[in-house]
Design a protein around this motif. Structure first.
Motif, PDB file in Angstrom:
ATOM      1  N   ASP A 100       0.827  -1.207   0.000  1.00  0.00           N
ATOM      2  CA  ASP A 100       0.000   0.000   0.000  1.00  0.00           C
ATOM      3  C   ASP A 100       0.869   1.268   0.000  1.00  0.00           C
ATOM      4  N   ALA A 101       1.997   1.206   0.703  1.00  0.00           N
ATOM      5  CA  ALA A 101       2.898   2.357   0.753  1.00  0.00           C
ATOM      6  C   ALA A 101       3.444   2.681  -0.632  1.00  0.00           C
ATOM      7  N   VAL A 102       3.864   1.661  -1.359  1.00  0.00           N
ATOM      8  CA  VAL A 102       4.406   1.865  -2.702  1.00  0.00           C
ATOM      9  C   VAL A 102       3.359   2.508  -3.598  1.00  0.00           C
ATOM     10  N   GLU A 103       2.137   2.016  -3.550  1.00  0.00           N
ATOM     11  CA  GLU A 103       1.061   2.583  -4.374  1.00  0.00           C
ATOM     12  C   GLU A 103       0.780   4.030  -3.995  1.00  0.00           C
ATOM     13  N   LEU A 104       0.749   4.319  -2.705  1.00  0.00           N
ATOM     14  CA  LEU A 104       0.460   5.678  -2.241  1.00  0.00           C
ATOM     15  C   LEU A 104       1.562   6.654  -2.651  1.00  0.00           C
ATOM     16  N   VAL A 105       2.817   6.231  -2.555  1.00  0.00           N
ATOM     17  CA  VAL A 105       3.941   7.098  -2.909  1.00  0.00           C
ATOM     18  C   VAL A 105       3.980   7.358  -4.413  1.00  0.00           C
ATOM     19  N   LYS A 106       3.432   6.447  -5.200  1.00  0.00           N
ATOM     20  CA  LYS A 106       3.337   6.684  -6.645  1.00  0.00           C
ATOM     21  C   LYS A 106       2.274   7.736  -6.965  1.00  0.00           C
ATOM     22  N   GLN A 107       1.283   7.885  -6.072  1.00  0.00           N
ATOM     23  CA  GLN A 107       0.179   8.816  -6.298  1.00  0.00           C
ATOM     24  C   GLN A 107       0.393  10.184  -5.656  1.00  0.00           C
ATOM     25  N   LYS A 108       1.100  10.205  -4.529  1.00  0.00           N
ATOM     26  CA  LYS A 108       1.261  11.438  -3.753  1.00  0.00           C
ATOM     27  C   LYS A 108       2.724  11.634  -3.380  1.00  0.00           C
ATOM     28  N   SER A 109       3.068  12.875  -3.107  1.00  0.00           N
ATOM     29  CA  SER A 109       4.425  13.137  -2.616  1.00  0.00           C
ATOM     30  C   SER A 109       4.373  13.398  -1.110  1.00  0.00           C
ATOM     31  N   PHE A 110       5.439  13.007  -0.449  1.00  0.00           N
ATOM     32  CA  PHE A 110       5.569  13.195   0.995  1.00  0.00           C
ATOM     33  C   PHE A 110       6.896  13.868   1.278  1.00  0.00           C
ATOM     34  N   ASP A 111       6.951  14.567   2.405  1.00  0.00           N
ATOM     35  CA  ASP A 111       8.175  15.245   2.805  1.00  0.00           C
ATOM     36  C   ASP A 111       9.074  14.350   3.652  1.00  0.00           C
ATOM     37  N   LEU A 112       8.479  13.340   4.283  1.00  0.00           N
ATOM     38  CA  LEU A 112       9.216  12.419   5.152  1.00  0.00           C
ATOM     39  C   LEU A 112       8.421  11.130   5.272  1.00  0.00           C
ATOM     40  N   ILE A 113       9.145  10.009   5.355  1.00  0.00           N
ATOM     41  CA  ILE A 113       8.492   8.705   5.528  1.00  0.00           C
ATOM     42  C   ILE A 113       9.109   7.987   6.716  1.00  0.00           C
ATOM     43  N   VAL A 130       4.280  -7.679   7.854  1.00  0.00           N
ATOM     44  CA  VAL A 130       3.736  -8.817   7.120  1.00  0.00           C
ATOM     45  C   VAL A 130       3.757  -8.466   5.632  1.00  0.00           C
ATOM     46  N   GLY A 131       4.073  -9.422   4.787  1.00  0.00           N
ATOM     47  CA  GLY A 131       4.186  -9.148   3.352  1.00  0.00           C
ATOM     48  C   GLY A 131       5.554  -8.585   3.061  1.00  0.00           C
ATOM     49  N   MET A 132       5.589  -7.479   2.320  1.00  0.00           N
ATOM     50  CA  MET A 132       6.862  -6.822   2.015  1.00  0.00           C
ATOM     51  C   MET A 132       7.457  -6.232   3.285  1.00  0.00           C
ATOM     52  N   SER A 133       8.683  -6.593   3.579  1.00  0.00           N
ATOM     53  CA  SER A 133       9.352  -6.013   4.747  1.00  0.00           C
ATOM     54  C   SER A 133       9.745  -4.575   4.438  1.00  0.00           C
ATOM     55  N   GLY A 134      10.129  -3.857   5.464  1.00  0.00           N
ATOM     56  CA  GLY A 134      10.609  -2.499   5.256  1.00  0.00           C
ATOM     57  C   GLY A 134      11.840  -2.463   4.370  1.00  0.00           C
ATOM     58  N   LEU A 135      12.729  -3.458   4.534  1.00  0.00           N
ATOM     59  CA  LEU A 135      13.937  -3.504   3.712  1.00  0.00           C
ATOM     60  C   LEU A 135      13.620  -3.792   2.249  1.00  0.00           C
ATOM     61  N   ASP A 136      12.524  -4.529   1.989  1.00  0.00           N
ATOM     62  CA  ASP A 136      12.085  -4.758   0.608  1.00  0.00           C
ATOM     63  C   ASP A 136      11.387  -3.524   0.038  1.00  0.00           C
ATOM     64  N   THR A 137      10.666  -2.818   0.883  1.00  0.00           N
ATOM     65  CA  THR A 137       9.909  -1.635   0.470  1.00  0.00           C
ATOM     66  C   THR A 137      10.830  -0.448   0.211  1.00  0.00           C
ATOM     67  N   LEU A 138      11.862  -0.320   1.010  1.00  0.00           N
ATOM     68  CA  LEU A 138      12.763   0.830   0.953  1.00  0.00           C
ATOM     69  C   LEU A 138      13.304   1.150  -0.438  1.00  0.00           C
ATOM     70  N   PRO A 139      13.905   0.193  -1.162  1.00  0.00           N
ATOM     71  CA  PRO A 139      14.454   0.565  -2.470  1.00  0.00           C
ATOM     72  C   PRO A 139      13.391   1.000  -3.483  1.00  0.00           C
ATOM     73  N   ILE A 140      12.194   0.468  -3.362  1.00  0.00           N
ATOM     74  CA  ILE A 140      11.112   0.871  -4.280  1.00  0.00           C
ATOM     75  C   ILE A 140      10.690   2.305  -3.979  1.00  0.00           C
ATOM     76  N   LEU A 141      10.593   2.635  -2.686  1.00  0.00           N
ATOM     77  CA  LEU A 141      10.240   4.009  -2.308  1.00  0.00           C
ATOM     78  C   LEU A 141      11.323   4.983  -2.767  1.00  0.00           C
ATOM     79  N   LYS A 142      12.579   4.597  -2.603  1.00  0.00           N
ATOM     80  CA  LYS A 142      13.697   5.458  -3.005  1.00  0.00           C
ATOM     81  C   LYS A 142      13.734   5.635  -4.523  1.00  0.00           C
ATOM     82  N   GLU A 143      13.396   4.583  -5.249  1.00  0.00           N
ATOM     83  CA  GLU A 143      13.366   4.673  -6.710  1.00  0.00           C
ATOM     84  C   GLU A 143      12.247   5.609  -7.169  1.00  0.00           C
TER      85      GLU A 143
END
Length: 133
Positions: free
Chosen positions: A40-53, A60-73
């Motif tokens: 859900d975080a990846v989808e939301l970051v594709k739709q909106k911009s944030f100043d800090l995460i 459960v599911g994608m770990s933070g370490l798995d999510t991190l590079p996608i958010l950074k990309e």
């Protein structure tokens, strides 16, 4: 009304336990959106911009370490603070290797959260006002 201080995304599968922190952040003038998983975080970051995460490492599911590079990309300039119960040095090193901007160990207290926000959001504003960059 859009909040002038900044928009924060908090990603944690136990977000209900963090409600007191979120209320405090909102009382300080920030907008906080919350999601409970990496997908859900990846989808939301594709739709909106944030100043800090704020990003939980163990979910459960994608770990933070798995999510991190996608958010950074998706948005390489948004600071990401990893928040985790795991104190293993290897987790910290992996997070740093994946370009984490800061790292907090749970249980976090309100002072730690506000310090991270000021460090990553307010310091940019202060530097701009003082140095123009």
């Amino acid at each position: 009304m859009e909040n002038p201080k900044g928009k924060i995304l908090w990603i944690d599968d136990e977000i209900d336990l963090l409600k007191p922190h979120i209320i405090l952040i909102e009382q300080r003038g920030y907008t906080v959106e919350q999601v409970t998983n990496g997908e859900d975080a990846v989808e939301l970051v594709k739709q909106k911009s944030f100043d800090l995460i704020f990003l939980d490492e163990s979910m459960v599911g994608m770990s933070g370490l798995d999510t991190l590079p996608i958010l950074k990309e998706t948005n390489p300039y948004t600071p990401i603070v990893m928040v985790t119960k795991n104190e293993a040095e290897s987790v910290m090193e992996e997070a740093i290797g994946k370009k984490i901007d800061d790292y907090l160990t749970k249980p976090v207290n309100p002072t730690q959260i506000l310090a991270a926000i000021k460090k990553h959001l307010e310091s940019r504003k202060i530097r701009f006002l003082v140095y123009g960059t």
